[in-house]
Design a protein around this motif. Structure first.
Motif, PDB file in Angstrom:
ATOM      1  N   CYS A  64      -4.191  -1.135   8.864  1.00 44.37           N
ATOM      2  CA  CYS A  64      -3.532  -2.155   8.036  1.00 44.37           C
ATOM      3  C   CYS A  64      -3.984  -1.894   6.594  1.00 44.37           C
ATOM      4  O   CYS A  64      -5.199  -1.952   6.301  1.00 44.37           O
ATOM      5  N   VAL A  65      -2.989  -1.637   5.684  1.00 43.32           N
ATOM      6  CA  VAL A  65      -3.309  -1.182   4.325  1.00 43.32           C
ATOM      7  C   VAL A  65      -2.786  -2.207   3.334  1.00 43.32           C
ATOM      8  O   VAL A  65      -1.645  -2.687   3.465  1.00 43.32           O
ATOM      9  N   ALA A  66      -3.593  -2.508   2.277  1.00 45.92           N
ATOM     10  CA  ALA A  66      -3.212  -3.460   1.220  1.00 45.92           C
ATOM     11  C   ALA A  66      -3.094  -2.713  -0.100  1.00 45.92           C
ATOM     12  O   ALA A  66      -3.735  -1.688  -0.344  1.00 45.92           O
ATOM     13  N   GLU A  67      -2.302  -3.274  -1.074  1.00 41.80           N
ATOM     14  CA  GLU A  67      -2.080  -2.689  -2.387  1.00 41.80           C
ATOM     15  C   GLU A  67      -1.877  -3.834  -3.362  1.00 41.80           C
ATOM     16  O   GLU A  67      -1.722  -4.987  -2.981  1.00 41.80           O
ATOM     17  N   GLY A  68      -1.923  -3.494  -4.634  1.00 38.81           N
ATOM     18  CA  GLY A  68      -1.672  -4.502  -5.655  1.00 38.81           C
ATOM     19  C   GLY A  68      -2.869  -5.393  -5.908  1.00 38.81           C
ATOM     20  O   GLY A  68      -2.715  -6.603  -6.180  1.00 38.81           O
ATOM     21  N   GLY A  69      -4.023  -4.839  -5.838  1.00 38.11           N
ATOM     22  CA  GLY A  69      -5.226  -5.603  -6.140  1.00 38.11           C
ATOM     23  C   GLY A  69      -5.845  -6.318  -4.961  1.00 38.11           C
ATOM     24  O   GLY A  69      -6.940  -6.875  -5.067  1.00 38.11           O
ATOM     25  N   ASP A  70      -5.163  -6.308  -3.813  1.00 33.99           N
ATOM     26  CA  ASP A  70      -5.748  -6.947  -2.616  1.00 33.99           C
ATOM     27  C   ASP A  70      -6.774  -6.024  -1.992  1.00 33.99           C
ATOM     28  O   ASP A  70      -6.652  -4.790  -2.061  1.00 33.99           O
ATOM     29  N   LEU A  71      -7.726  -6.626  -1.368  1.00 34.95           N
ATOM     30  CA  LEU A  71      -8.831  -5.891  -0.761  1.00 34.95           C
ATOM     31  C   LEU A  71      -8.772  -5.990   0.752  1.00 34.95           C
ATOM     32  O   LEU A  71      -8.013  -6.794   1.320  1.00 34.95           O
ATOM     33  N   ALA A  72      -9.601  -5.198   1.405  1.00 32.82           N
ATOM     34  CA  ALA A  72      -9.617  -5.171   2.868  1.00 32.82           C
ATOM     35  C   ALA A  72     -10.083  -6.508   3.449  1.00 32.82           C
ATOM     36  O   ALA A  72      -9.674  -6.906   4.544  1.00 32.82           O
ATOM     37  N   LYS A  73     -10.922  -7.214   2.684  1.00 32.16           N
ATOM     38  CA  LYS A  73     -11.398  -8.479   3.192  1.00 32.16           C
ATOM     39  C   LYS A  73     -10.293  -9.534   3.248  1.00 32.16           C
ATOM     40  O   LYS A  73     -10.433 -10.568   3.925  1.00 32.16           O
ATOM     41  N   ASP A  74      -9.157  -9.248   2.513  1.00 32.66           N
ATOM     42  CA  ASP A  74      -8.042 -10.193   2.556  1.00 32.66           C
ATOM     43  C   ASP A  74      -7.097  -9.911   3.705  1.00 32.66           C
ATOM     44  O   ASP A  74      -6.090 -10.613   3.865  1.00 32.66           O
ATOM     45  N   LEU A  75      -7.378  -8.852   4.511  1.00 28.59           N
ATOM     46  CA  LEU A  75      -6.465  -8.447   5.571  1.00 28.59           C
ATOM     47  C   LEU A  75      -7.016  -8.855   6.941  1.00 28.59           C
ATOM     48  O   LEU A  75      -8.227  -8.970   7.159  1.00 28.59           O
ATOM     49  N   GLU A  76      -6.064  -8.974   7.888  1.00 32.01           N
ATOM     50  CA  GLU A  76      -6.415  -9.212   9.289  1.00 32.01           C
ATOM     51  C   GLU A  76      -5.276  -8.703  10.153  1.00 32.01           C
ATOM     52  O   GLU A  76      -4.109  -8.650   9.721  1.00 32.01           O
ATOM     53  N   LEU A  77      -5.589  -8.297  11.391  1.00 30.71           N
ATOM     54  CA  LEU A  77      -4.609  -7.787  12.343  1.00 30.71           C
ATOM     55  C   LEU A  77      -4.483  -8.815  13.477  1.00 30.71           C
ATOM     56  O   LEU A  77      -5.478  -9.160  14.145  1.00 30.71           O
ATOM     57  N   LEU A  78      -3.225  -9.317  13.731  1.00 30.54           N
ATOM     58  CA  LEU A  78      -2.992 -10.409  14.683  1.00 30.54           C
ATOM     59  C   LEU A  78      -2.188  -9.917  15.875  1.00 30.54           C
ATOM     60  O   LEU A  78      -1.279  -9.093  15.727  1.00 30.54           O
ATOM     61  N   VAL A  79      -2.493 -10.448  17.057  1.00 35.94           N
ATOM     62  CA  VAL A  79      -1.710 -10.263  18.277  1.00 35.94           C
ATOM     63  C   VAL A  79      -1.539 -11.644  18.886  1.00 35.94           C
ATOM     64  O   VAL A  79      -2.546 -12.304  19.233  1.00 35.94           O
ATOM     65  N   ASN A  80      -0.285 -12.093  18.978  1.00 36.22           N
ATOM     66  CA  ASN A  80      -0.009 -13.454  19.481  1.00 36.22           C
ATOM     67  C   ASN A  80      -0.776 -14.503  18.679  1.00 36.22           C
ATOM     68  O   ASN A  80      -1.367 -15.447  19.236  1.00 36.22           O
ATOM     69  N   HIS A  81      -0.811 -14.278  17.333  1.00 37.76           N
ATOM     70  CA  HIS A  81      -1.452 -15.193  16.389  1.00 37.76           C
ATOM     71  C   HIS A  81      -2.969 -15.269  16.544  1.00 37.76           C
ATOM     72  O   HIS A  81      -3.602 -16.190  16.028  1.00 37.76           O
ATOM     73  N   VAL A  82      -3.524 -14.288  17.239  1.00 35.69           N
ATOM     74  CA  VAL A  82      -4.986 -14.251  17.424  1.00 35.69           C
ATOM     75  C   VAL A  82      -5.526 -13.047  16.676  1.00 35.69           C
ATOM     76  O   VAL A  82      -5.076 -11.904  16.913  1.00 35.69           O
TER      77      VAL A  82
END
Length: 1229
Positions: A64-82
């Motif tokens: 899962c990759v972020a761009e535009g000033g977002d960092l990895a700590k702002d990301l999460e990977l969800l399966v069935n909202h978990v």
């Protein structure tokens, strides 16, 4: 035979390991990638992009990759909202890695938590296709072949199928596969077309090849199918009934055809299945099977004669066919059916009748009978218009009956008490049954002794009916007949009757029946005798057993009802198996007569653990209270409540004491008494009794109706009273006890003294003016009025005042009383728990002045008037003294000749009764005058006196100094006690003692009363009047007649219970066999006490004492204080029938000594007063011992003992006659 070949397909794309992809993305792609998601620039992406397919067994990796000033700590990977547990690759990338993921189809979401933007990627993990399940084929009448299978549930990717079969080892064109959710299939028909394979109807075997494939590869499966074993034919056609002359009421001939393909193409032929169902009898799902195995396999048309059980009935007939090679039931064809009705015939049999199949009910001079039988089933009626013909013979007469259209199970008739013979046939439109059933009904007398009691039915939830009854001696019966039918009408079988025979040795039976409710009856049979049917009195259904009311009668006997207890009885009208009934529970409570609810929620129970007990004594009840009793049965299925009640009212009883008694508003002449009704009235109506007791023991009764308050008036100020309130029952006239036990003591208030009722009296001897106290008085005022003008007032606390010299012609006196009140409670005293004491509110002393008395006028004249008055009084005094002395002298002369002998009637022996003129000892109602001997006892008797011997005369002279002589007679029973009768000297002695106690005023009045008594003694005394005596015909004694107007005061009760002894009658002689009276110095009532003891307290003093003060002691004299005399020896030649007693005053040893003190208990034992043994010696005609003293009569005055004599001659000896009587009669104690 199944055969399978598995093939692997090719993968798409390069085969690179996951670690190579990871390094490539990290080194080359990530620094230069633009964040895009499905071509949309949202500053967020998933790598690898797009949907992915992973072969089962390979690892799964997602970035899962972020761009535009977002960092990895702002990301999460969800399966069935978990969120998944990812790892951070660099500042803008996170990674999810799974080494061996399970087969799945999952969507992953890369989410920017700050902007909430998402980018998704679907991942499918799967392998090669799986094998299909349940491959089957079915040929429909050889016109169409259908093969189907079930796809496996484990496939994640889409699977496609290809199905073909081999003909001569070559595959035909594949069929078109039809897919649904859970099944896929192919169809071959006989219709051909471009690209459509043809159904080969004549192939014996089919070999199928099924290929399954997906994006990873494919697999194939082979199946072999026996063609003619999977054929399902069409149903038979042209089914009909063939009518011919041979058809009867129990059979039918039917005909049908089978499909042409089954005849022309099917190898091996078909099997048949024939079934029929009896209409209205059989269950809709049940059919009777017919053996049709003998039918040929390949006929185009079939004819079959079907046997049927019942005539005149409808049947449904069904026919099925199936290839002989088919093994499974699913290849049976659908059925062809036809409805068949058989013809009619006569009923095959009569109804069944058991012994006792009748129910009787007496009515007036005949009996109502219901005759029952077991009906034929509907299928046995065998024709139209079915019924029963009943012929009843009684004596030489008979009648034919038919049952009511509503029920064909019984007939009703009125019959006499004579026996009957009953015959029953079955009948329809074809005629009567060949046989008939018979029933003998005995006379009514022969049915009573076999009656079955307490027949009970208990139905359990599983359909078991448990029956029980009171057993009859097996020697009296042959068997029982048990009847049952469906419950439609109570105690009447309107439906089909069933019965069975039971052994005479049993008293219970169980039977399992369907869920329908049934009712039961039973009869006892002995030869031709039978009790007839007795319906179950207790019919307990299986549903609602907990609320079923078992018949129980609860009652009581009126004689068993008492004030606090009652005896209840009950009877259970049912019988139960052992252990079902465990006991009883009695519920009871007080109720109001107009209500069934328990009063004040007072409920009581009493448990009885013995199921055989039929009565109980209920105790601790309240008197005159209505109780409601109910009974419950303690059974194995729980407590069975019953609505059967019994209401009982207990008898009336003494009410309880009134409560909250208060005395208030106390004045000098009245008090108010209030109280509350008793807690338990114990009766329909009560009234209240108020007792007022004065300090001298005088008691007043004030009866109040139903009020709870009373004002008592007419009281005296500063006087002690005792009040008590009792509640009384009108009906039984009994009152409650007093609360408190001794009553409520109260002293009235100080108030104005009463008026001195009479005018003051002048006392000439003392020269004083006297008056009587009007109650409690603190001070007296005497007003002296001189010449009706001048007056002076003197104060005194005495009841007299000295007179003053006359001044003028007339002086008058008036007296009044004055009281003073300085007490804190105005003189009121009492127990604060019951008495409200008035409290003084003002200081000082209250003065209460009474009214002036009447005026006493004292005339004042010349001084010689008083002297003349004194002279006249002196002359009357001398004359009176002289006259009295003369009368006394004459009286003494008459008493000298009195011989103390018994009347002749008492000493005549039984054998000499005929010598005398009287009729013996028989009772008579006539008044008889005393005999001459009896008159000797009287001081003024006019009878002649017997001559006296010189010795006796001398003894009389020695007694001249005695002023008071009384006659005395003794009994010859020396062992008994002596009862001293009242005498003149005793009365005078009592009077003198009373004078001492009452003071000088009463002494003066007593003296005047004595003088008048002396003057009239001859007319009023019983000693001087012949009419005053009456001879007792039973005993021979002469007794005085009691004046009915004489006032005999009741003796005062002692605090202790006295010992009862006879009460002396008023007479002038001594009775033998009674205890001697005791001399006392205390004041005693005019009549002797009712018991043989002397009370320790002075009655008058006790009456004047307040409660809780000690009684005054009384001085007693016992027999040890009486004088004794030595008995002189008789001289030779003298008459030994008399003894001479010296005068008491002549004996030097008889001086006045200090009397011994009485016993501490206040009682004188009757054993202390005994006759001297010399009296016994004299009765036995033995010479007395000279030196032994004789005990004299303790009840006579000491100066009255002059002489005492008796006779030893049996003819005149009254002792001997008494001894004769004493042997025949028992003296009363």
């Amino acid at each position: 035979m199944e055969r399978r070949t598995k093939n692997s397909g090719l993968r798409k794309g390069p085969h690179l390991s996951s670690w190579i992809w990871c390094m490539f993305i990290k080194v080359f792609c990530l620094p230069c990638i633009f964040s895009e998601c499905f071509g949309n620039n949202i500053t967020l992406s998933v790598q690898p992009p797009g949907d992915r397919r992973i072969f089962y067994g390979n690892p799964l990796e997602i970035f899962c990759v972020a761009e535009g000033g977002d960092l990895a700590k702002d990301l999460e990977l969800l399966v069935n909202h978990v969120p998944l547990n990812t790892t951070i690759v660099n500042e803008t990338t996170i990674r999810w890695y799974e080494e061996r993921p399970e087969k799945q189809s999952t969507t992953f979401y890369c989410n920017n938590k700050r902007t909430n933007k998402k980018c998704s990627s679907k991942v499918v993990v799967d392998g090669y296709p799986q094998e299909v399940e349940e491959f089957t084929c079915l040929s429909k009448n050889l016109n169409e072949l259908n093969c189907s299978w079930v796809p496996p549930k484990g496939n994640q990717l889409v699977v496609n199928y290809n199905l073909t079969f081999l003909v001569n080892d070559r595959a035909v064109l594949p069929c078109k596969v039809h897919d649904e959710v859970n099944v896929s299939w192919c169809v071959w028909t006989t219709k051909t077309g471009p690209g459509v394979p043809l159904y080969r109807q004549q192939l014996d075997m089919y070999y199928f090849n099924l290929t399954s494939y997906n994006s990873f590869g494919s697999i194939s499966q082979n199946f072999a199918v026996d063609h003619f074993s999977i054929v399902k034919p069409d149903p038979p056609t042209a089914l009909e009934v063939v009518h011919n002359e041979s058809c009867c009421s129990h059979s039918a001939t039917i005909q049908w055809k089978i499909p042409n393909n089954m005849v022309d193409l099917l190898k091996g032929g078909v099997d048949h299945r024939i079934e029929y169902q009896i209409s209205e009898i059989d269950n809709t799902t049940y059919f009777h099977k017919v053996d049709a195995s003998d039918l040929p396999p390949k006929n185009r048309t079939y004819i079959y004669e079907l046997s049927l059980p019942f005539a005149h009935w409808e049947y449904e007939v069904r026919i099925y066919i199936k290839p002989k090679k088919a093994k499974l039931d699913q290849y049976w064809s659908d059925y062809a059916f036809i409805m068949i009705n058989t013809t009619s015939e006569k009923p095959p049999r009569p109804p069944k009748i058991a012994a006792g199949s009748f129910h009787q009910q007496p009515y007036l001079n005949h009996r109502l009978l219901k005759i029952y039988w077991s009906q034929l089933s509907d299928v046995e009626e065998a024709g139209a218009n079915f019924t029963y013909r009943v012929v009843v013979w009684q004596g030489n007469k008979h009648q034919t009956l038919s049952p009511d259209n509503k029920s064909l199970s019984y007939v009703s008739l009125n019959a006499s008490d004579d026996p009957l013979q009953v015959m029953v046939w079955s009948e329809n439109d074809k005629g009567l049954s060949e046989d008939y059933s018979s029933l003998y009904i005995p006379s009514e007398d022969n049915t009573q002794d076999l009656h079955v009691e307490s027949f009970t039915k208990l139905t359990h939830e599983n359909g078991t009916n448990e029956l029980s009854w009171q057993k009859i001696n097996h020697n009296k019966i042959d068997n029982y007949t048990l009847f049952w039918c469906e419950l439609k009408t109570t105690q009447t079988c309107t439906g089909r009757m069933n019965f069975t025979t039971l052994s005479p040795y049993i008293s219970k039976h169980s039977i399992n029946l369907p869920s329908t409710l049934y009712q039961f009856a039973i009869s006892a049979n002995k030869g031709f005798k039978s009790s007839g049917m007795t319906w179950a009195y207790c019919d307990i259904p299986k549903k609602g057993m907990e609320w079923y009311q078992i018949p129980v009668s609860l009652s009581h006997d009126s004689t068993s009802v008492h004030t606090t207890h009652i005896n209840l009885t009950w009877a259970v009208q049912c019988t139960f198996s052992a252990g079902f009934l465990r006991g009883y529970i009695i519920y009871y409570c007080p109720v109001i007569e107009t209500s069934t609810s328990c009063y004040d929620n007072r409920n009581y129970t009493q448990h009885i653990d013995n199921p055989d007990q039929k009565s109980v004594l209920v105790e601790n009840l309240l008197p005159y209270t209505t109780y409601q009793f109910t009974i419950a049965l303690d059974t194995a299925s729980g407590i069975r409540q019953h609505n059967n009640t019994d209401r009982v009212t207990t008898l009336e009883d003494t009410p309880s004491s009134p409560t909250n008694i208060r005395i208030k508003d106390i004045t000098h002449d009245s008090v108010n008494i209030t109280w509350d009704p008793p807690e338990h009235k114990n009766g329909k109506s009560i009234y209240y009794n108020i007792t007022k007791t004065l300090s001298d023991g005088t008691t007043d009764y004030v009866i109040v109706d139903t009020f709870t308050h009373r004002q008592i008036t007419g009281l005296q100020g500063l006087t002690n009273y005792t009040f008590a309130v009792k509640a009384c029952n009108y009906a039984i006239n009994r009152c409650s006890s007093i609360v408190p036990k001794d009553g409520i003591h109260v002293r009235t208030r100080i108030g104005p003294p009463g008026r001195i009722n009479s005018a003051p009296l002048y006392n000439y001897s003392l020269g004083t003016i006297n008056w009587f106290a009007p109650g409690h008085v603190d001070l007296y005022q005497v007003m002296i009025l001189k010449n009706k003008k001048e007056y002076e007032i003197s104060n005194t606390t005495d009841l007299y005042i000295d007179t003053v010299a006359c001044q003028g012609n007339e002086m008058s006196y008036q007296v009044r009383a004055i009281n003073y009140d300085a007490d804190e409670y105005h003189g009121v005293m009492g127990d604060p728990d019951y008495v409200e004491l008035p409290v003084r509110t003002a200081k000082g002393i209250d003065e209460y002045v009474g009214e002036w008395s009447q005026t006493y006028n004292m005339p004042c004249g010349q001084s010689g008037g008083l002297t003349l008055t004194l002279i006249i009084l002196g002359v009357f005094l001398v004359v009176g003294v002289g006259y009295g002395s003369l009368k006394l002298y004459k009286k003494m002369k008459q008493m000298e000749d009195i011989k103390p002998v018994f009347p002749n009637g008492l000493n005549v022996p039984e054998k000499d009764l005929t010598k005398y003129g009287f009729g013996g000892w028989t009772q008579t109602n006539k008044d008889e005058k005393p005999s001459s001997d009896e008159m000797l006892l009287l001081p003024n008797s006019k009878s002649s006196i017997s001559p006296v011997s010189p010795n006796v005369k001398q003894s009389i002279d020695n007694c001249d100094s005695s002023d008071h002589t009384d006659s005395t007679a003794l009994s010859n029973n020396s062992e008994g006690h002596i009862d001293r009768q009242s005498s003149i000297s005793d009365t005078a002695s009592d009077s003198s003692l009373q004078d001492i106690e009452h003071g000088r005023d009463e002494n003066a009045s007593q003296g005047e009363a004595s003088a008048s008594e002396t003057e009239s003694s001859r007319e009023s005394s019983p000693y001087l009047n012949d009419l005053a005596f009456k001879k007792n015909p039973n005993s021979g004694y002469v007794q005085s007649v009691m004046n009915p107007n004489t006032d005999l005061s009741s003796p005062i009760k002692s605090p202790q219970e006295p010992v009862k002894s006879p009460v002396a009658a008023s007479s002038s002689y001594v009775m033998a066999g009674l205890p001697p009276p005791i001399f006392t110095t205390g004041l005693l009532p005019s009549s002797p006490p009712p018991a043989g003891y002397v009370r320790a307290d002075d009655p008058q003093a006790r009456l004047m004492n307040l409660p809780k003060l000690g009684p005054s002691p009384t001085k007693l004299f016992g027999p040890e204080s009486l004088p004794t005399l030595p008995l002189p020896s008789p001289k030779k030649g003298e008459d030994s029938s008399y003894i001479q007693l010296q005068c008491l005053e002549s004996l030097p040893n008889l001086k006045v000594h200090e009397q011994p003190k009485p016993a501490a208990s206040g009682y004188v034992s009757p054993e202390d007063a005994v006759l001297n043994k010399h009296l016994t010696n004299m009765m036995a005609a033995r010479a007395p011992v000279p030196d032994t003293p004789i005990l004299l009569d303790p009840d006579m005055s000491p100066d009255a003992y002059c002489r005492f004599s008796w006779s030893k001659d049996p003819s005149i000896d009254n002792f001997n006659s008494i001894l004769v009587d004493s042997s025949l009669t028992t003296p009363k104690n």
